[in-house]
Design a protein around this motif. Sequence first.
Motif, PDB file in Angstrom:
ATOM      1  N   HIS A 164       3.977   4.567   7.433  1.00 54.82           N
ATOM      2  CA  HIS A 164       4.224   5.246   6.493  1.00 54.82           C
ATOM      3  C   HIS A 164       5.768   5.185   5.906  1.00 54.82           C
ATOM      4  N   SER A 221       0.941  -1.164   0.017  1.00 54.26           N
ATOM      5  CA  SER A 221       0.092   0.007  -0.184  1.00 54.26           C
ATOM      6  C   SER A 221       0.850   1.360   0.064  1.00 54.26           C
ATOM      7  N   PHE A 222       0.372   2.275  -0.687  1.00 56.06           N
ATOM      8  CA  PHE A 222       0.918   3.338  -0.692  1.00 56.06           C
ATOM      9  C   PHE A 222      -0.244   4.754  -0.691  1.00 56.06           C
ATOM     10  N   ASP A 223      -0.203   5.375   0.381  1.00 59.36           N
ATOM     11  CA  ASP A 223      -1.143   6.277   0.635  1.00 59.36           C
ATOM     12  C   ASP A 223      -0.652   7.733   0.110  1.00 59.36           C
ATOM     13  N   GLU A 224      -1.189   7.821  -1.071  1.00 60.10           N
ATOM     14  CA  GLU A 224      -1.090   9.107  -1.984  1.00 60.10           C
ATOM     15  C   GLU A 224      -1.499  10.412  -1.226  1.00 60.10           C
ATOM     16  N   LYS A 225      -2.487  10.517  -0.426  1.00 56.17           N
ATOM     17  CA  LYS A 225      -3.000  11.516   0.270  1.00 56.17           C
ATOM     18  C   LYS A 225      -1.692  11.742   1.287  1.00 56.17           C
ATOM     19  N   PHE A 226      -1.476  10.803   2.183  1.00 57.44           N
ATOM     20  CA  PHE A 226      -0.436  11.108   2.909  1.00 57.44           C
ATOM     21  C   PHE A 226       0.903  11.548   2.273  1.00 57.44           C
ATOM     22  N   TYR A 227       1.349  11.123   1.294  1.00 56.10           N
ATOM     23  CA  TYR A 227       2.521  11.280   0.546  1.00 56.10           C
ATOM     24  C   TYR A 227       2.630  12.739   0.059  1.00 56.10           C
ATOM     25  N   GLU A 234       6.277   5.815   2.113  1.00 60.18           N
ATOM     26  CA  GLU A 234       5.954   7.189   1.634  1.00 60.18           C
ATOM     27  C   GLU A 234       7.190   8.086   1.983  1.00 60.18           C
TER      28      GLU A 234
END
Length: 181
Positions: free
Chosen positions: A105, A9-15, A108
């Motif tokens: 995270h 998983s990669f949290d685009e919003k967090f990144y 990220e």
Amino acid sequence: MSLFKFHISFDEKFYDSLILSEANSIIRNGKKTDNMFAMIGLGETSKLGTLSFGIPTKYCKMGRLLASDPESPCHYCYAEHGHFTSPTVHDCYESRYLAWKEQPHWIEAMTLAIKSQVKKFRWFDSGDVQSPYMIEQIMEIARRTPGVKHWLPTQEHEMFETFVKTDNEIPKNMIVRLSSR
């Protein structure tokens, strides 16, 4: 399910909201430091003139087995001597290891830290990959940093051979070097 088919998983919003100082803090596992070199989160590989990620050699799986063989390079591991043994360096490596294990995270943070600071990056100036899942995570970071050349030397030959045999691709910007035994 294949041994190497994990959902990374990669949290685009967090990144998108992450800033470099926060990324470095995640890579240090939140550890506060006044040491300028430790503040960046990543290590510095002076011979390559770039940043690196490393963990304590005590977590090397194959390396621990090979260390007992005087014919193996692991028997004379450079990361067991010199400045690698200072308390500050050891604490940095331990913090990075714990961050990989504990920080949700981590991917990220590593992606941002690498992408924003270097054009080439060394994985494991100390230590080695820990699991098939970690390999997948590292490959995801490499895919997300296409402008960076990644180099990953390893003694974990079997893990990487299985990775390739199970239809996984090593990104074009990643060089995996199966080290001599």
